[in-house]
Structures are given as C-alpha cells and as structure tokens.
Design a protein around this motif. Structure first.
Motif, PDB file in Angstrom:
ATOM      1  N   PHE A 415       0.840  -1.191   0.000  1.00  0.00           N
ATOM      2  CA  PHE A 415       0.000   0.000   0.000  1.00  0.00           C
ATOM      3  C   PHE A 415       0.879   1.246   0.000  1.00  0.00           C
ATOM      4  O   PHE A 415       1.809   1.361   0.788  1.00  0.00           O
ATOM      5  N   VAL A 416       0.590   2.157  -0.927  1.00  0.00           N
ATOM      6  CA  VAL A 416       1.321   3.416  -0.997  1.00  0.00           C
ATOM      7  C   VAL A 416       0.443   4.471  -0.334  1.00  0.00           C
ATOM      8  O   VAL A 416      -0.683   4.689  -0.768  1.00  0.00           O
ATOM      9  N   SER A 417       0.961   5.101   0.731  1.00  0.00           N
ATOM     10  CA  SER A 417       0.063   6.043   1.403  1.00  0.00           C
ATOM     11  C   SER A 417       0.317   7.480   0.987  1.00  0.00           C
ATOM     12  O   SER A 417      -0.538   8.323   1.148  1.00  0.00           O
ATOM     13  N   LYS A 418       1.498   7.775   0.472  1.00  0.00           N
ATOM     14  CA  LYS A 418       1.685   9.102  -0.105  1.00  0.00           C
ATOM     15  C   LYS A 418       2.899   9.092  -1.021  1.00  0.00           C
ATOM     16  O   LYS A 418       3.692   8.147  -1.008  1.00  0.00           O
ATOM     17  N   MET A 419       3.022  10.149  -1.791  1.00  0.00           N
ATOM     18  CA  MET A 419       4.177  10.276  -2.668  1.00  0.00           C
ATOM     19  C   MET A 419       5.052  11.385  -2.093  1.00  0.00           C
ATOM     20  O   MET A 419       4.565  12.478  -1.820  1.00  0.00           O
ATOM     21  N   ILE A 420       6.336  11.073  -1.901  1.00  0.00           N
ATOM     22  CA  ILE A 420       7.228  12.087  -1.355  1.00  0.00           C
ATOM     23  C   ILE A 420       8.050  12.633  -2.511  1.00  0.00           C
ATOM     24  O   ILE A 420       8.620  11.868  -3.280  1.00  0.00           O
ATOM     25  N   ALA A 421       8.122  13.939  -2.595  1.00  0.00           N
ATOM     26  CA  ALA A 421       8.973  14.525  -3.630  1.00  0.00           C
ATOM     27  C   ALA A 421      10.377  14.657  -3.053  1.00  0.00           C
ATOM     28  O   ALA A 421      10.546  15.231  -1.979  1.00  0.00           O
ATOM     29  N   VAL A 422      11.352  14.086  -3.736  1.00  0.00           N
ATOM     30  CA  VAL A 422      12.734  14.263  -3.278  1.00  0.00           C
ATOM     31  C   VAL A 422      13.559  14.816  -4.430  1.00  0.00           C
ATOM     32  O   VAL A 422      13.247  14.592  -5.601  1.00  0.00           O
ATOM     33  N   ASP A 423      14.578  15.527  -4.049  1.00  0.00           N
ATOM     34  CA  ASP A 423      15.471  16.086  -5.042  1.00  0.00           C
ATOM     35  C   ASP A 423      16.219  14.936  -5.706  1.00  0.00           C
ATOM     36  O   ASP A 423      16.717  14.047  -5.021  1.00  0.00           O
ATOM     37  N   ALA A 424      16.285  14.966  -7.038  1.00  0.00           N
ATOM     38  CA  ALA A 424      16.937  13.860  -7.741  1.00  0.00           C
ATOM     39  C   ALA A 424      18.369  13.669  -7.257  1.00  0.00           C
ATOM     40  O   ALA A 424      18.896  12.558  -7.244  1.00  0.00           O
ATOM     41  N   LYS A 425      18.988  14.757  -6.835  1.00  0.00           N
ATOM     42  CA  LYS A 425      20.383  14.661  -6.409  1.00  0.00           C
ATOM     43  C   LYS A 425      20.562  13.765  -5.182  1.00  0.00           C
ATOM     44  O   LYS A 425      21.604  13.193  -4.966  1.00  0.00           O
ATOM     45  N   SER A 426      19.500  13.688  -4.371  1.00  0.00           N
ATOM     46  CA  SER A 426      19.685  12.939  -3.133  1.00  0.00           C
ATOM     47  C   SER A 426      19.355  11.459  -3.282  1.00  0.00           C
ATOM     48  O   SER A 426      19.397  10.718  -2.316  1.00  0.00           O
ATOM     49  N   LEU A 427      19.013  11.023  -4.487  1.00  0.00           N
ATOM     50  CA  LEU A 427      18.796   9.587  -4.683  1.00  0.00           C
ATOM     51  C   LEU A 427      20.136   8.868  -4.578  1.00  0.00           C
ATOM     52  O   LEU A 427      21.155   9.394  -4.997  1.00  0.00           O
ATOM     53  N   PRO A 428      20.115   7.663  -4.023  1.00  0.00           N
ATOM     54  CA  PRO A 428      21.399   6.977  -3.808  1.00  0.00           C
ATOM     55  C   PRO A 428      22.214   6.816  -5.088  1.00  0.00           C
ATOM     56  O   PRO A 428      23.439   6.950  -5.065  1.00  0.00           O
ATOM     57  N   LYS A 509      15.791  18.383 -10.322  1.00  0.00           N
ATOM     58  CA  LYS A 509      14.538  17.748 -10.710  1.00  0.00           C
ATOM     59  C   LYS A 509      13.932  17.034  -9.497  1.00  0.00           C
ATOM     60  O   LYS A 509      14.651  16.512  -8.667  1.00  0.00           O
ATOM     61  N   GLU A 510      12.603  17.087  -9.440  1.00  0.00           N
ATOM     62  CA  GLU A 510      11.952  16.410  -8.321  1.00  0.00           C
ATOM     63  C   GLU A 510      11.544  15.008  -8.757  1.00  0.00           C
ATOM     64  O   GLU A 510      10.928  14.824  -9.797  1.00  0.00           O
ATOM     65  N   ILE A 511      11.915  14.050  -7.955  1.00  0.00           N
ATOM     66  CA  ILE A 511      11.549  12.670  -8.242  1.00  0.00           C
ATOM     67  C   ILE A 511      10.573  12.237  -7.152  1.00  0.00           C
ATOM     68  O   ILE A 511      10.727  12.626  -6.005  1.00  0.00           O
ATOM     69  N   PHE A 512       9.607  11.446  -7.542  1.00  0.00           N
ATOM     70  CA  PHE A 512       8.666  10.998  -6.529  1.00  0.00           C
ATOM     71  C   PHE A 512       9.020   9.614  -6.018  1.00  0.00           C
ATOM     72  O   PHE A 512       9.280   8.707  -6.800  1.00  0.00           O
ATOM     73  N   VAL A 513       9.051   9.512  -4.709  1.00  0.00           N
ATOM     74  CA  VAL A 513       9.275   8.206  -4.087  1.00  0.00           C
ATOM     75  C   VAL A 513       7.997   7.870  -3.325  1.00  0.00           C
ATOM     76  O   VAL A 513       7.491   8.690  -2.563  1.00  0.00           O
ATOM     77  N   ALA A 514       7.476   6.678  -3.569  1.00  0.00           N
ATOM     78  CA  ALA A 514       6.243   6.299  -2.884  1.00  0.00           C
ATOM     79  C   ALA A 514       6.572   5.831  -1.487  1.00  0.00           C
ATOM     80  O   ALA A 514       7.529   5.090  -1.262  1.00  0.00           O
ATOM     81  N   PHE A 515       5.778   6.300  -0.542  1.00  0.00           N
ATOM     82  CA  PHE A 515       5.943   5.950   0.861  1.00  0.00           C
ATOM     83  C   PHE A 515       5.003   4.768   1.081  1.00  0.00           C
ATOM     84  O   PHE A 515       3.788   4.922   0.980  1.00  0.00           O
ATOM     85  N   ALA A 516       5.570   3.570   1.311  1.00  0.00           N
ATOM     86  CA  ALA A 516       4.715   2.397   1.207  1.00  0.00           C
ATOM     87  C   ALA A 516       5.069   1.345   2.236  1.00  0.00           C
ATOM     88  O   ALA A 516       6.071   1.448   2.946  1.00  0.00           O
ATOM     89  N   ARG A 517       4.228   0.334   2.281  1.00  0.00           N
ATOM     90  CA  ARG A 517       4.516  -0.800   3.150  1.00  0.00           C
ATOM     91  C   ARG A 517       4.142  -2.085   2.421  1.00  0.00           C
ATOM     92  O   ARG A 517       3.131  -2.142   1.721  1.00  0.00           O
ATOM     93  N   VAL A 518       4.965  -3.113   2.639  1.00  0.00           N
ATOM     94  CA  VAL A 518       4.674  -4.413   2.055  1.00  0.00           C
ATOM     95  C   VAL A 518       3.880  -5.211   3.081  1.00  0.00           C
ATOM     96  O   VAL A 518       4.317  -5.364   4.216  1.00  0.00           O
ATOM     97  N   TYR A 519       2.717  -5.698   2.685  1.00  0.00           N
ATOM     98  CA  TYR A 519       1.907  -6.486   3.609  1.00  0.00           C
ATOM     99  C   TYR A 519       2.123  -7.991   3.386  1.00  0.00           C
ATOM    100  O   TYR A 519       1.958  -8.779   4.296  1.00  0.00           O
ATOM    101  N   SER A 520       2.455  -8.347   2.162  1.00  0.00           N
ATOM    102  CA  SER A 520       2.658  -9.767   1.894  1.00  0.00           C
ATOM    103  C   SER A 520       3.574  -9.909   0.674  1.00  0.00           C
ATOM    104  O   SER A 520       3.599  -9.030  -0.184  1.00  0.00           O
ATOM    105  N   GLY A 521       4.297 -11.024   0.640  1.00  0.00           N
ATOM    106  CA  GLY A 521       5.163 -11.298  -0.500  1.00  0.00           C
ATOM    107  C   GLY A 521       6.421 -10.444  -0.489  1.00  0.00           C
ATOM    108  O   GLY A 521       6.497  -9.447   0.212  1.00  0.00           O
ATOM    109  N   VAL A 522       7.423 -10.880  -1.246  1.00  0.00           N
ATOM    110  CA  VAL A 522       8.674 -10.135  -1.305  1.00  0.00           C
ATOM    111  C   VAL A 522       8.649  -9.231  -2.535  1.00  0.00           C
ATOM    112  O   VAL A 522       8.399  -9.690  -3.639  1.00  0.00           O
TER     113      VAL A 522
END
Ligand SMILES: Nc1nc2c(ncn2[C@@H]2O[C@H](COP(=O)(O)OP(=O)(O)OP(=O)(O)O)[C@@H](O)[C@H]2O)c(=O)[nH]1
Ligand SMILES: [Mg+2]
Length: 1138
Positions: A415-428, A509-522
């Motif tokens: 389940f994705v509960s929100k989308m977080i905007a992060v600066d593309a530069k800070s992506l790993p 550039k703003e990249i969206f990362v979904a803030f989510a949780r895995v309930y089942s399965g890998v």
C-alpha cells in the motif's frame, strides 16, 4: 550511516516477528521530533549530544525555522534487547492540525503508535484526534508522558503533587480511549445480537431493563488502557534525554531491596506505600497519608537529582549521586556553564530514554505477524461493501496478510500512502559516495598512469603537433589512432566510471518516491505489479485476468481501473537519506521509485487481481483555505501548471483545481499549510515567482424564516414580504405566488414547474453534511438499482442509513414536514449535499431516495421521463446560489407542480410502472388537464388552464399511441436541457422569494493562556467577531483554556496576532467546525424613519453580510450594486488635501 550497517538492517527485515512499524503521534509541540532524535541517536546516526537540538527528522528548512514538523518521515532503527535484535521502522508525524492528513498517511502503514502527551498541557485537541485515528486504523498505542522536567523546573511541583498530576493526565487519556472503546463494544454487541436474532438480554423478572455494561465486561480491555504497571507508559523528558518505565525501577529495586520484581511491578504505580517497620508493601497510601511507592522510590530520586544539579549546583552531592548511580561523565560536561548539559549527561546514562521507549515498543506493540484480522477485513472492504460478499479468492488473501509470507508464491501486496517529492540529487544512485579502499588504490594507479602518459604525449606532440590535433578531434571515429592518446582516453573513461557525477538533466529535478509498506510477498526491484484504482472491482479483474500478474504480457486485456507498472527502484527510508535495496520482505516500510506515472497520491499495488483496493485514507481535516495563484510573468504559466501538478501529487491533502472562472486555485487545510504549499511551489516545483490572491473564503447561501423584528427591534408587519420579493421579476413565463411558490414555464411552453423554497430545520444540514458518505452510498445503490444491479452493502452501513433516516424524521417534525422524509427526491449539490429536493407533485408517486434500502422490490419503479432533468436542475441550482454564486445549504426545494405538455406526434410520456393500476406513475397531459382545478395550489389554477387546453385535444391520441422505444432519446435531447434550465431558474427564483442569508464557515479554537494575557486574548477575539464558548481553568496549573468560534473570513493572521499580543504565551489551533448563518440581511435597506436615523441612508456600515457578499461578487466578476459617488459636490482630490 551510523554504526548499524545496511547489511544488518537487510538481515533484520527478513524476520517479521521482530519488526515493529510504528509512528509517533501527539498534539503539536509535545515533543515527537525531540523524542525521535533520542531514538535516532541510539543508533549512532546523530551524536547523542545533539539529540533534541538537531531535530533530525525535520529535514526541511522551514520545519527547522518554524520549529514544527510539516510532513511525516520514516527511519529504520536497530534495537538489541538481550538476545533479540529488533528492527524499528519509525515514522515521525506532524502535530499541527493543518498537517493532520500526514498523520493519516503514517498511521496506515503502522501496526502501533507512540502517543506522546505533554506532562503540563495534558490531553489537547490533537491528542484526542490522533488517538481516534489510531483507533480507526486498529493500531495499538503506547503512551509516553513527556516533558516531565517542566513539572520540576517550571511548575515547581513537589514529587507528591507531580504524582497526583500525572494520575490525572493518565485518567484523561484513558477516558478518551475508553469512550472510543465503549462505543465500539456496544456496536459489536448490537451486531452480534442482530445475528443471533434473539431477544434482548433483559434478565427476566428483574427490575433491570437495560444492562448498559453488558458486553463490556467480557471484552478484554486490559490492552486498551494505558497503565504504568502493565508497562504501556513511559515517563520521559526527551530534551534531557531520560525516560523510564515502571519495569526498569522494579528491576533496580528488586535487586537493592530484595523484594520480588513481580511484586514491585504491580505496586510501584498506584495507591501503595512501603511500611518500613514491617518491611512490607501496603495498600491505601492516600487514606493513611503516606507517600506512595512511586513518589518515594521513583520521583524523589529524580527530583533530588534536578535539585542538586540544576537548582543548587551542589558539586559534592552530584559526585556522590553519580557514584551511587554508577554514572561517569566527561570532564567538559561537568564543567559546562549550563547545568542542563551535566544533567542530560547523567540522565541519559542512568535512564536513557531510547532504551525505555524502545523496549516498551518491542514488548507491547504488535509485529506485522500479529495484524488483527478485523483490520484486514476493514482495509479490504472498500466503500460499504461487506467482506463476505467479496469473491472467494479475495477472501483467501486474508491468510496472506496474516502469514506475511516470504514465499515466491505469496501474492505481493503493497500500500502506498503518499508520494514524497525528493530532489533527484539525493537519490542513492546520484549521490557522491565515499570511496572504498580498493577504489582509492585504483584511482592512485590511474593517476600515476595518466601522468606517465601525459609526459609521453607531450614529448611526441612536440614533434607531430598537427597529427595529435586531428587525433583528438576525431576521437570517436578513430579508435585505432595514436596509442598513447587512446591509452590516456581509456584511463579517462575509467576515471569517469569511478566518479559518480550527477546527471545534468537531474539537476534540481523532483523525483517521486512512494511511501509504502509491504503487507505480503517479497517485493523485488524490476517487478511488475498491478496498480488498483479506487473503483477497481476484483470480481471483474479475476474474470479478465485469471492468471494474475505472472503471465503478464504487454497486451493484457483492458480491465477497468487497473494498470500495470514496474517497480523501478526500492529504497530504505533513513530520514533525510535513502538507501538502495534490491528486495524488501513483507512487513516493512519502504520507498518505491518510478511510480509517479501510475500513482497520484495513494494506491494499492498487488500481483494478484483478486485484491480489492484498500479503503481510502481517512482524513480528519477539511481543506478549506483557497487561494487563486498566478505566475508573476504570464509567460511562465506552463511552469506553474506543471508545478501545481507536482504539488498536488506530493501533498496528501492539498488540492489544485481550475475554477469555472478560469482561476487556478489551491485548496489547503489552513494558513500554515498554505504557506508551505506556496513555498514548495516557488522553490521546488515551479521554481518561478508566483503571486497568490488573498484567501478565497467559502460561503454558503441559505434562506431563513422571515424575521419578526426589524433592524431596530421594531415589530415587523407585512412590509417584510414586499421588501423581500422585489428581487423576483415576473414575466409571462414566470409567476410568483404571494406564498412564495414560483411557477416557471419552459420557453417552448412544453413544461411547467412550480417550486417553493423552504428553510430546513437547523440541525438537518448538519446531519446531512456529516453523513455525506452515507448519502453517497445511498446514491450509488439507487443508481445500481436503476441499472438493474444490486449493490451489496454491509449490515452496518444499512443500519447507519436507516438510523440516519430516522434521525431525519426526528428532526423534520411538524405540519410542514409531514411524511417529507419519504418524499425526498434527491440531495444536492453533487447529489450528496446539505439541500433537499422534495417531491410534492400531486399524484406523482416516484419512489423516494430510500427506496433502494427496502429489501422487497416491488415493480413500481414509477419514474417519469425527464425525472433526471428535474434532479439535474436542482443540482445546478444548489451548486451556486443567486447571492454570490456560492453553494446553497439548508434549503429544501419542494416541487409542487410539474406538468408536461407535448404535442403527441413529437414525443410521449411513458414509464415502466404505468401499467400498475394503483400508481399514477406518469402524468400524461391528459392527467394534468383532467385533474380537478381545486386540488392544485392557488397559483396553479391559471397555469393549469392555460397549459392544459391544447393538451386536451391530443389526449385521446396519447392514450392510443404509445410506442415503446420512442421518446427515450428525448430524455437526452434538447428539451431536457430546457427543462433543466427551467428547474434551475425556478429554484433560484424560489430562493430569492424568501429572506436570504449568507452562511460563514467557522473555526473552533482552543487557546491556552495565563491569567495575565487573558484580557488581550479576548480583545483579539472580539475584534475578529469571535465568540467565546467556554472558559475554564486547567487543573493544577494557572492556565486558562478558552474555547471559541471564529469566522474563517476573519481568521487570517489570527494565530500570529494572538501570539504577538500575548508575547508568545498563547498559540491557538484553528479547526474547521461548522457553518453559521450571518444574522444580517445583505439586501436590507432602511425603510422606516428610525432605521434611517440609526443607520444612515447608505446603511452599509454595519452590514457584515453585504460586505462579504460584495467581496465575493467582486472577486468573481459579478455585478456589484454600489453607489460609488454619493455626494458629488463633496468630492475632493485626495492628492491636494493630504
Ligand atoms: N522542557 C521540555 N521541552 C521539550 C521536551 N521535549 C521537547 N521539548 C521542546 O518542545 C518543543 C517542541 O518539540 P518538538 O519535538 O519539535 O515537538 P513536536 O511534537 O515534534 O512538534 P510538531 O512536530 O510540530 O508537532 C521544542 O522546543 C522542544 O525543545 C522536554 O522533554 N522538556
Ligand atoms: Mg515534530
């Protein structure tokens, strides 16, 4: 990262039994982020000296400046307790009401929550709100009573007083949870009873009629109440770094005093005292005037430590205490000029708050494996659907949730509960990372080689300059060029491979990362999943995609509300940083990249088409503050639009829309939220200068019963009616009856409607507003029935609907409303608003909106053609009223006359139920004409004659010719448009024929203030038309709590003004509460002599409603009736006289 390595966390993620997903919830400023700091510091991510000062999880600049959290952010921590290693996925949430939507997004992903309460302020409005939210999501809370130091340093309580105070706070908190729990138990019991269908549980023969506690006794509520002896409460001072639970002290004293730990655990909190002589723990400390154990063994120690370290600065005593506690501090801490430094150095070793909190969390909060089955059912029962009405395959998924299975066969549920905007530069992948040892050695080698190469080439170029030159320009085309050049080039490319340079296009550039949780399965990187839209129906999905996601080709059949996307990247959320992950096992919180195209704000992802979308997040705050925004330079409009789109995606609660007027409007939850959204637009999403209008204040329009007195409190006679009705201008198609009935004929004279507007009883619109969801369900059911389907709803929803109906009946009493509820035709605007369309048409027995609730379906769907057009006209009329085009509220439009008059050769009237002899389903022209004239309303008589005549001639033909399929088209033809317009106009005129009023949106606010500043608070409230509802003293403090209501229109800058006038002592939180009728009549003009004397000729100085109305009209570009120049001869040129 600190000393917990990424590999360690990856390993911990695989063991769901030892994972705790939790969020920190509290009222604003109760210390959530400060506490989170201590927990983060325990993992070495920040220094423990900075814990509490850094507020690490407040990573935005404005969060740091304002000192409040504005978004929820997550971090994964490791905690070792004895043998066991735990993974704590911690989410810090904001406490300010404006951001309460962020709390909803956090709560959905968690299994438990830490609720923090300020030891001084106690339970505040948001504390109640967050407890309710935790309750609604079925997550288990534990309590931290924070800021204990304030009891010592600020309130100067003795330890005994503090104990009494703490008990009170605990009672308050438990009262809140208790009330939630009780209502739930009663509800469950009612459900059970209904299922059993047995007699009520009255004891036969006994006097007791209704045993209210039944059901409460046998339900287990020990988990529910916060109680220190159960280990679900921690007392803390996050800023000084200490915190403890009863358990810790029980262990300490059981060793010291030789009392069993078990006994101490039960008696350390409560009315117990130590009888020194008998060496026994006895009950009844209060009655005997003894010190309770908690005071004697726990609080006294802390009080004397504060006394020695901070108040008296008694070095010797401190040394002694440190020795007995076995604590060592660094010399620079003990020499520090601020005694608090020494204090926190001692306390954080003696009673580290992170240990107290984390061990409580691990012990008391459930792991993802313990997810209650009730919660799963609730999550999957979207809309009002019943869980057991879902397809069997869907119901089976419940076990997948419970098992949290790692198997490859287990369906992936995210389940994705929100989308977080992060600066593309800070992506790993774009970050500059420190080099490893090998890389450094490699680089050294390369540099050496390059140096050697360069020397060699420089010798060569001396002799063959031209060659080298051409060589370098044709680099790419001639790989087999000069050896040394090629060599240096390869060195260069190797160098480039080793240096991580952010890509140019990613800059800013703003990249969206979904803030989510895995309930089942890998979840694996690159995996394909379905994105389920909110309206997705698993039954349909199962039919069209029997194989699920596994055998998915590019051309899978189109299933409504279902899309497919690839999970491009997976991240571990580490506060300000993200770490790359390859896969995430079930039960974890994670970030997902690459979903921005498929997910707007939240979504359910799954590999199984059987999964229904999760129920939508439940937002407590209503977005109410709107501003129109535009770019400073018109040419930058596209950038603004893009920015607004991004903002809409990045904020769970903000809405962007284009109004009918063409304005781009931003809707936010409050002033602080608005400011943050504007800053985000300027600096991140649009990156342009923008200008925002003044907040657009929403109003509602309504009618009221005519007042009995005029503006100078004189009794009114008949004249009011005259004054009111001047707005409706009669014409040949419009007729106004003195009683307020408006009769309107369409331009082609084929239909006539008679409508009257009546104010609804005061509580009705409130009820309708609060039951908007229910009404929407009702509407869906009605629609389904009309389409010949049946929508299964849960018994609870059905009960709620029936209850709402009976409440409505209770509210709509009296002669005028007799049977009105059963004649409700529609609600509006948008089919679920707080206005009612009533069917009072003589002889038209259309089924009411409640029809679909009745289980027995009779074949009497006797709905006339064009019925829908009437409803549409009503919807339009209620959407924008005649005063300033704002929506209506609390108005009932009663249709008292509806006649159709067709030349038969063109169209006809029929309906499915016409055959039924007992229902006069369709009022054919003949019917209307043939009715005895006397039965209509007074105003109808003339109309009926006029309209009826031509119809009579065609009467016979109409009866004969009834083709079954003709005429259906006409429901959507040009005539229906005319009818819609006629109904709309009739409603508008009917509205204008009554005394009209504006309704203002009201905030409630609770202000906590000391006695000195109370007067100023009242001053500010009075100036802004606020009204104080209640004022009381907070027990045990010198604070007053003032509850007040304040019009939204007057609220801008209110919080700031209060803060300034009271030197920061009082800070209110504004929460939207209700709509209130503004007493003054915007159309009022002085008519009597007294009124002229009192208000002057223009009489607009006191008319607040007129001011509001004109402001709205001016904003919307509507005509404003105003005298601009009143006394020409008195006008002066301003410039000269200044
Ligand atoms: N005296 C005292 N002050 C504290 C304590 N914990 C936090 N504070 C102060 O309370 C203020 C608010 O702390 P935060 O941690 O930002 O509060 P918050 O709950 O995160 O606030 P929001 O996120 O805005 O809802 C700060 O000034 C802290 O220094 C404490 O234990 N004792
Ligand atoms: Mg905070």
């Amino acid at each position: 990262m600190g000393h917990t390595s990424l590999d360690k966390i990856k390993a911990l993620q695989k063991n769901p039994a030892n994972i705790r997903n939790l969020c920190i919830l509290a009222h604003v400023d109760h210390g959530k982020t400060t506490l989170a700091d201590s927990l983060v510091a325990s993992n070495g991510i920040i220094s423990s000296r900075l814990a509490g000062k850094l507020r690490y999880l407040d990573s935005r600049e404005d969060e740091q400046i304002r000192g409040i959290t504005m978004k929820s952010s997550a971090i994964s921590l490791h905690y070792a307790s004895g043998e066991k290693d735990y993974l704590i996925n911690l989410i810090d949430s904001p406490g300010h009401v404006d951001f309460s939507s962020e709390v909803s997004t956090a709560v959905r992903l968690c299994d438990g929550a830490i609720v923090i309460v300020d030891a001084v302020e106690g339970v505040c409005p948001q504390t109640q709100a967050v407890l309710r939210q935790a309750w609604l999501e079925n997550i288990r809370p534990v309590l931290v009573i924070n800021k204990m130091d304030r009891l010592i340093m600020e309130l100067k309580f003795t330890s005994q007083e503090a104990y009494t105070h703490l008990r009170k706070i605990l009672e308050q908190v438990n009262a809140v949870t208790g009330s939630l729990f009780t209502s739930k138990v009663l509800e469950d019991r009612a459900d059970k009873e209904k299922q059993k269908d047995t007699e009520p549980t009255d004891c036969p023969g006994s006097e007791q009629v209704y045993d209210w506690s039944a059901g409460l006794e046998d339900s287990d509520d020990s988990q529910l109440y916060f109680s220190p002896d159960q280990g679900s409460v921690v007392f803390a001072s996050a800023i000084d770094g200490w915190g403890f639970s009863i358990q810790q002290f029980a262990t300490i004293y059981s060793q010291k005093m030789g009392i069993r730990g078990e006994v101490l655990r039960k008696t350390l909190w409560g009315d117990f005292y130590l009888d020194a002589k008998a060496k026994k723990i006895m009950k009844g400390a209060q009655a005997k005037g003894k010190k309770p154990l908690f005071v004697q063994l726990v609080l006294d120690n802390i009080w004397s430590l504060y006394d020695a370290v901070v108040t008296r600065r008694d070095k010797e005593k401190v040394e002694k205490m440190m020795l007995s506690l076995g604590v060592k501090v660094m010399a620079r801490d003990s020499r520090h000029s601020d005694p608090k430094v020494l204090l926190s150095a001692i306390c954080s070793q003696w009673l580290p708050v992170s240990k107290a909190v984390l061990s409580m969390v691990c012990e008391k909060l459930p792991s993802p494996l313990d997810i209650p089955s009730e919660r799963i059912e609730k999550l999957m029962s979207v809309g009002a659907r019943r869980f057991d009405s879902l397809p069997a395959q869907t119901q089976e998924l419940k076990t997948a949730f419970m098992q949290c299975s790692h198997d490859d066969t287990a369906p992936v549920i995210v389940f994705v509960s929100k989308m977080i905007a992060v600066d593309a530069k800070s992506l790993p992948q774009n970050k500059q990372r420190p080099l490893t040892q090998e890389e450094m050695a490699q680089r050294r080698e390369l540099a050496r080689q390059r140096h050697a190469d360069r020397q060699a080439t420089s010798q060569q170029t001396d002799s063959e300059e031209g060659n080298a030159h051409t060589g370098s320009t044709t680099q790419t085309t001639s790989p087999s060029g000069d050896n040394s050049i090629a060599g240096s080039r390869s060195v260069l490319s190797q160098m480039q491979a080793l240096t991580v340079v952010p890509k140019q296009e990613d800059e800013g550039k703003e990249i969206f990362v979904a803030f989510a949780r895995v309930y089942s399965g890998v979840v694996r990187r690159g995996q394909k999943v379905f994105v389920l839209g909110p309206k997705y129906n698993p039954a349909e999905g199962l039919r069209l995609l029997p194989d699920g996601c596994n055998s998915l080709s590019d051309s899978f059949p189109a299933v409504p509300h279902l899309a497919c996307c690839t999970l491009d990247s997976l991240y571990l959320l580490m506060g300000r940083e993200l770490e790359d992950l390859e896969e995430v096992p079930p039960g974890n919180v994670l970030g997902i990249g690459g979903l921005e195209e498929c997910v707007l704000k939240s979504a359910t992802l799954s590999t199984s088409p059987a999964l229904p979308p999760f129920i939508p997040l439940n937002f407590e705050a209503t977005p109410i503050v709107r501003v129109a925004i535009e770019p400073k330079h018109p040419s930058e409009m596209p950038k603004l639009l893009r920015g607004m789109r991004l903002l809409n995606q990045a904020d769970p609660c903000a809405e962007v829309l284009i109004q009918e007027t063409g304005e781009h409007v931003l809707v936010t939850a409050g002033e602080v939220h608005l400011q943050r959204c504007l800053d985000d637009l300027r600096e991140r999403f649009a990156k342009i200068e923008i200008s925002a209008s003044k907040p657009i204040i929403p109003f509602r329009e309504t009618v009221v019963t005519p007042p009995k007195v005029d503006m100078v409190n004189e009794d009114l006679g008949k004249q009011q009616k005259v004054a009111v009705q001047h707005q409706v201008k009669e014409s040949d198609t419009l007729h106004l009856d003195p009683s307020g009935l408006v009769t309107l004929t369409t331009p082609n004279r084929q239909a006539t409607v008679g409508v009257r507007a009546v104010p609804l009883p005061e509580e009705v619109p409130l009820l309708l507003e609060s039951s908007a969801d229910l009404i929407r369900t009702l509407e869906q059911m009605g629609q389904a029935q009309r389409d010949g389907r049946v929508l299964e709803i849960s018994p609870r929803t059905r009960d709620a609907l029936l209850e709402m109906k009976s409440k409505l009946e209770g509210l709509m009493q009296g002669r005028r409303w007799r049977n009105a509820v059963d004649r409700i035709w529609a609600f509006g605007p948008r089919r679920h608003g707080p206005n009612i369309l009533l069917n009072n048409v003589e002889g038209y027995q259309r089924p009411s909106v409640w029809h679909c609730l009745e289980q027995v379906r009779e074949g009497d769907s006797a709905i006339r053609d064009f019925d829908n057009s009437v409803v549409s006209g009503f919807q339009l009329a209620t959407l924008s009223g005649p005063m300033c085009e704002e929506p209506l509220m609390g108005v009932c439009f009663s249709v008292e006359n509806w006649e159709m008059n067709f030349p038969v050769q063109r169209t006809h009237l029929y309906s499915i139920g016409e055959e039924d002899s007992d229902t006069i389903s369709s009022q054919s022209p003949a019917d209307s004409a043939g009715q005895p004239e006397g039965q209509g309303e007074a105003g109808r008589v003339g109309e009926a004659g006029r309209v009826g005549e031509p119809a009579q001639a065609e009467d016979a033909m109409a009866r004969v010719r009834r083709p079954e399929d003709a005429g259906v088209l006409d429901c959507y033809g040009p005539f229906s448009g005319q009818l819609i317009a006629a109904v709309k106009d009739a409603c508008r005129h009917a509205f204008q024929a009554k005394p009209q009023r504006l309704m203002a949106a009201m905030y409630t606010c609770e202000i906590m203030a000391t006695a000195e500043v109370l007067g100023r608070v009242y001053g500010v409230l009075g100036k802004r038309e606020g009204r104080v509802l209640q004022e009381e003293m907070k027990e045990g403090t010198d604070m007053f709590i003032i509850k007040a209501v304040l019009p939204v229109a007057e609220s801008f800058g209110f919080a700031d003004e209060i803060r300034k006038r009271t030197s920061g002592l009082a800070s209110p939180q504004l929460v939207f509460s209700h709509w209130e009728v503004i007493g003054s009549d915007p159309y009022w003009v002085p008519t009597t002599e007294e009124e002229y004397l009192h208000f002057g000729e223009k009489a607009d100085s006191a008319n607040q409603a007129l001011k509001y109305m004109n402001a709205v009209r001016r904003r919307k570009g509507l005509y404003v009736e105003e005298k601009i120049v009143e006394h020409g001869e008195k006008q002066r040129t301003l410039g000269k006289n200044k």
